[in-house]
Motif scaffolding. Structure first.
Motif, short mmCIF file in Angstrom:
data_model
loop_
_atom_site.label_atom_id
_atom_site.label_comp_id
_atom_site.label_asym_id
_atom_site.label_seq_id
_atom_site.Cartn_x
_atom_site.Cartn_y
_atom_site.Cartn_z
N VAL A 126 0.85 -1.19 0.00
CA VAL A 126 0.00 0.00 0.00
C VAL A 126 0.89 1.24 0.00
CG1 VAL A 126 -1.80 1.28 1.20
CG2 VAL A 126 -1.85 -1.22 1.20
N GLN A 127 0.64 2.13 -0.94
CA GLN A 127 1.38 3.39 -1.05
C GLN A 127 0.42 4.55 -0.84
OE1 GLN A 127 4.73 1.92 -4.28
NE2 GLN A 127 3.22 3.44 -4.93
N ARG A 128 0.84 5.50 -0.02
CA ARG A 128 -0.02 6.69 0.17
C ARG A 128 0.42 7.75 -0.84
NH1 ARG A 128 -1.46 10.63 5.09
NH2 ARG A 128 -2.55 12.11 3.77
N VAL A 129 -0.22 7.72 -1.97
CA VAL A 129 0.05 8.66 -3.05
C VAL A 129 -1.13 8.56 -4.01
CG1 VAL A 129 1.31 6.99 -4.48
CG2 VAL A 129 1.80 9.43 -4.71
N SER A 130 -1.44 9.63 -4.71
CA SER A 130 -2.56 9.57 -5.66
C SER A 130 -2.39 10.60 -6.75
CB SER A 130 -3.90 9.82 -4.95
OG SER A 130 -4.96 9.84 -5.88
N TYR A 131 -2.57 10.14 -7.98
CA TYR A 131 -2.48 11.02 -9.16
C TYR A 131 -3.70 11.93 -9.26
CZ TYR A 131 -1.19 12.06 -14.05
OH TYR A 131 -0.82 12.67 -15.23
N THR A 132 -4.73 11.68 -8.46
CA THR A 132 -5.93 12.54 -8.47
C THR A 132 -5.68 13.85 -7.75
OG1 THR A 132 -6.81 11.67 -6.39
CG2 THR A 132 -7.40 10.49 -8.44
N GLY A 133 -4.60 13.96 -6.97
CA GLY A 133 -4.35 15.16 -6.18
C GLY A 133 -5.14 15.20 -4.91
N ASP A 134 -5.85 14.12 -4.59
CA ASP A 134 -6.67 14.04 -3.38
C ASP A 134 -6.02 13.06 -2.41
OD1 ASP A 134 -8.98 14.46 -1.71
OD2 ASP A 134 -10.14 14.77 -3.55
#
Length: 802
Positions: A616-624
């Motif tokens: 699990v990585q805490r990152v998102s391309y959605t910017g959210d």
């Protein structure tokens, strides 16, 4: 015959001769061409010989422009005639959609320096009086279009190559290509064996057979093609100037003057593949039997469009094969997995593209990289997943849509679905409207109720607009999910993994449990990768990047392989989901016993989610607020079940790529081969902020990047807020300032969350600052815009980082 050589080029058509010439032009004279018969004995001798610059990819268009400009140089160098007729040409538009396409292409040409024009019906009639303009909306005029003598041009390339020191052996058939342990090749011919450092497959109609000698499959297929030469036509030979080229997409035809008559060729809707199971070696200077029934409908249409054909006699019918790749672009470059083996194949428009292909391949071989982005023709773009069963229907589709409008949102249906994930049937039942990336089926959006399961191709906002808005709202207001299958994923392990990554990547290599973002640079400092690095433990890393760049990136990794480092492409062995939105943490916490509150932004951890062991990585391309959850494909459906069940009280909704592109623009995040790619540098794009300048490592591209850092850049990537109407930015639209074209857009989208059309674009550094008022040309209309560096959505990134 010389038995040791630096480069052995196999194939004596226009492409092979161009490669040979460009190798000598760039300084390698110890090069040899091997041809089983005479030069031009494949497709080159019977080609119609037309050339043009129009191409949906700007780099391909630029290479076609280079090719056209090269012919005068060849004539000057060799004293031979290429039979050059630069008449100019026009492409007709019979519908508003096609006219939109012409307007979009004209916009691209402005920032490329190509002087094309949009013509109305009266101007068409003035330049081409034989054209029936009934129903014609307009046309695109290109003054560079023309035609030449195929045989003379090929022999001019050959002579120029010989003048540069190359040798050419005709009637020399290649029988085997055998690699040596040191990466060189034994090229076995019927006249002896040549030991070559490099091999270039320019086999044309025999490219598949030549590739098979090296244990390689290339996705290409020969297609039958007709053109007709008429008897003398008074309306042609009585003209004061030569008749220009005319492409009539509605009739699938192209037309040009040939002597005192006309030459007209057809890309009919009922094409036929040729030599599907292989090209026989004794085929050469011969044609296929006439099959006029196959082109009867196209002929009938052309008689209406050009009435002079109705009374013109037919002097000759040319029916011969030439090769296509599935998307119609060439297959060029170093073949992944084979050292020193190069492809120069499937160049279906050899007299438009052959010069550019030769130049790019020679630069690649000699200098290690090309002067421009070659992604559109890179042989690596098809990876290793294509088969003959896939290639045949895709090539057939490409041939019959050769003159069709190319829409930015179009998804062509042939040979699909082919590659799918375990979620395919579930997503399909949920209303997925499918796109494809690197052969993989990917949801573009999800239709609900009676919404159609087909997105209408358009240059304007499509019928996916409302569904995309719904999915964006689900993410911004609650929580949404989509797959992470369409990321390229790599495992880098071993005691030397960290040091290896430090040399290949310009940015920081993270500590265990952390993630970093980094560009990967070529030696000249250009961007060849945009990566996320996750460190699971010392000596155990995961990389993620563009799914479609797998072949390109693995080729680079293999080129720089080192002892103590194991690199594996696990793109299809690791899958899962992205969850994003303000309730994403709540959803994930409901599915695992791990303490999600301890997972900071840019943390990575192993945990069990439901029954599945996951990364699990805490990152998102959605910017959210968001998480990427990776698992084994065998566990993906179980992972989905637990997420879906836990997400129902939270309003969990699926979202597709259309929503993703809208969401990423809210934070002005760039995208691979749009904002980031080999045409650009870190300083131009802002990726220099991710370079770890302080690390004591001479990473690849460091010297060039530091020079750029010191000198600055002439242009910068900047955000744009646009007063758009019913069409948003797709890419390459010109940006105007004070009545001049000063830059171009790279990509854009409508921000459904902000209710605003947004885009990225390049402008001169001195004006690439917030608040510069510009105009963007969209489908021929000037739209007001202002430059920005952030939007009104979470400018401090608190939702993503908090």
């Amino acid at each position: 015959m010389q038995t040791t050589i630096r480069v052995a080029v196999i194939g004596g058509g226009v492409v092979g001769c161009s490669v040979l010439y460009h190798l000598t032009k760039l300084g390698w004279s110890d090069v040899m061409l091997l041809e089983r018969s005479e030069l031009t004995s494949g497709s080159s001798w019977h080609a119609a010989g037309g050339f043009h610059t129009l191409n949906g990819d700007t780099n391909m268009a630029a290479l076609q422009g280079y090719t056209i400009g090269l012919y005068r140089e060849l004539e000057k160098i060799t004293g031979m005639s290429c039979g050059l007729h630069q008449t100019g040409g026009l492409t007709l538009a019979e519908t508003q959609d096609r006219f939109d396409y012409m307007l979009a292409e004209r916009g691209k040409h402005r920032h490329m320096g190509l002087n094309t024009e949009i013509l109305g019906p009266a101007e068409i009639k003035e330049r081409c009086p034989i054209t029936n303009i009934d129903g014609v909306v307009g046309a695109l005029w290109d003054p560079l279009d023309g035609h030449l003598d195929p045989s003379g041009t090929t022999h001019a390339y050959a002579k120029a190559a010989r003048m540069g020191g190359a040798t050419i052996h005709t009637h020399t058939k290649v029988i085997e290509t055998n690699p040596r342990p040191d990466g060189t090749w034994d090229v076995v011919t019927d006249k002896g064996t040549v030991h070559a450092e490099h091999v270039v497959n320019a086999g044309g109609l025999w490219a598949r057979e030549v590739a098979a000698m090296a244990g390689l499959y290339l996705p290409l297929m020969p297609m039958e093609h007709h053109y007709i030469v008429t008897d003398d036509i008074p309306e042609i030979y009585e003209r004061e100037t030569e008749h220009p080229h005319v492409v009539d997409p509605a009739g699938e035809s192209y037309l040009r003057q040939e002597g005192r008559g006309l030459c007209i060729g057809f890309y009919e809707k009922k094409p036929r593949a040729w030599a599907v199971d292989g090209t026989r070696w004794d085929f050469g200077h011969e044609l296929l039997p006439d099959d006029l029934d196959k082109i009867a409908d196209s002929i009938a249409f052309s008689y209406e469009r050009f009435p002079v054909l109705q009374t013109a006699g037919v002097k000759s019918v040319i029916h011969g094969p030439f090769t296509f790749a599935p998307d119609g672009n060439p297959l060029v470059g170093p073949v992944p997995g084979l050292r020193n083996y190069w492809s120069a194949c499937a160049v279906m428009a050899g007299f438009s593209q052959g010069g550019g292909v030769g130049l790019m391949l020679a630069q690649w071989m000699i200098e290690g990289e090309c002067e421009r982005d070659t992604s559109a023709m890179d042989v690596a773009r098809y990876g290793s997943w294509t088969t003959a069963g896939y290639t045949l229907p895709k090539v057939m589709e490409n041939y019959r849509t050769r003159f069709s409008v190319s829409y930015p949102n179009e998804e062509k249906p042939a040979a699909r679905p082919f590659r799918t994930t375990p979620m395919y049937d579930i997503f399909d039942q949920m209303g997925a409207v499918w796109g494809q990336q690197f052969g993989l089926e990917v949801p573009n959006y999800f239709a609900e109720g009676d919404e159609p399961r087909y997105e209408t191709p358009s240059f304007r906002r499509s019928n996916a607009f409302a569904a995309t808005a719904r999915e964006v709202a689900a993410v911004r207001e609650g929580v949404g999910f989509n797959e992470v299958q369409n990321f390229g994923k790599y495992s880098v392990t071993g005691p030397g993994a960290r040091a290896w990554l430090d040399r290949l990547m310009a940015g920081r290599v993270p500590a265990p449990g952390r993630i970093s973002l980094t560009p990967m640079l070529s030696r000249s400092g250009r961007i060849i990768g945009d990566f996320t690095i996750s460190c699971l433990a010392e000596g155990d890393f995961r990389l993620t990047a563009s799914y479609g760049a797998q072949g390109y990136h693995m080729r680079w990794f293999e080129t720089h392989a080192e002892e103590g480092v194991r690199v594996e492409n696990i793109s299809d062995r690791s899958t899962g989901f992205q969850i994003a939105g303000p309730r994403a943490a709540e959803l994930l916490q409901g599915c695992t016993r791990a303490d999600i509150s301890r997972l900071r932004f840019l943390d990575v951890a192993r945990m069990t989610v439901g029954m599945a062991d996951c990364i699990v990585q805490r990152v998102s391309y959605t910017g959210d607020l968001g998480y990427e959850i990776y698992c084994d494909p065998m566990a993906q459906r179980a992972l989905w079940q637990v997420l879906w069940q836990a997400g129902q009280p939270l309003g969990l909704k699926p979202f597709g790529m259309r929503a993703m592109m809208s969401l990423r623009m809210d934070r002005l995040f760039g995208s691979w081969l749009r904002e980031y790619g080999p045409d650009y540098t870190p300083g131009e794009t802002g990726l220099d902020r991710f370079i770890q300048w302080s690390k004591p490592v001479d990473f690849i591209g460091r010297t060039a990047a530091e020079a750029e850092r010191k000198q600055g850049t002439a242009r910068k990537l900047i955000g744009l807020k646009i007063d758009a109407a019913d069409s948003d930015i797709h890419g390459d639209e010109p940006i105007w300032l004070n009545g001049e074209v000063m830059g171009f857009c790279t990509s854009g989208s409508y921000s459904h969350h902000l209710g605003q059309s947004l885009a990225h674009g390049f402008l001169p550094t001195e004006v690439a600052r917030p608040g510069t008022e510009v105009e963007v040309e969209i489908l021929g209309q000037m739209r007001k815009a202002v430059t920005i560096t952030e939007t009104d959505f979470d400018p401090e990134a608190r939702r993503m980082r908090g």
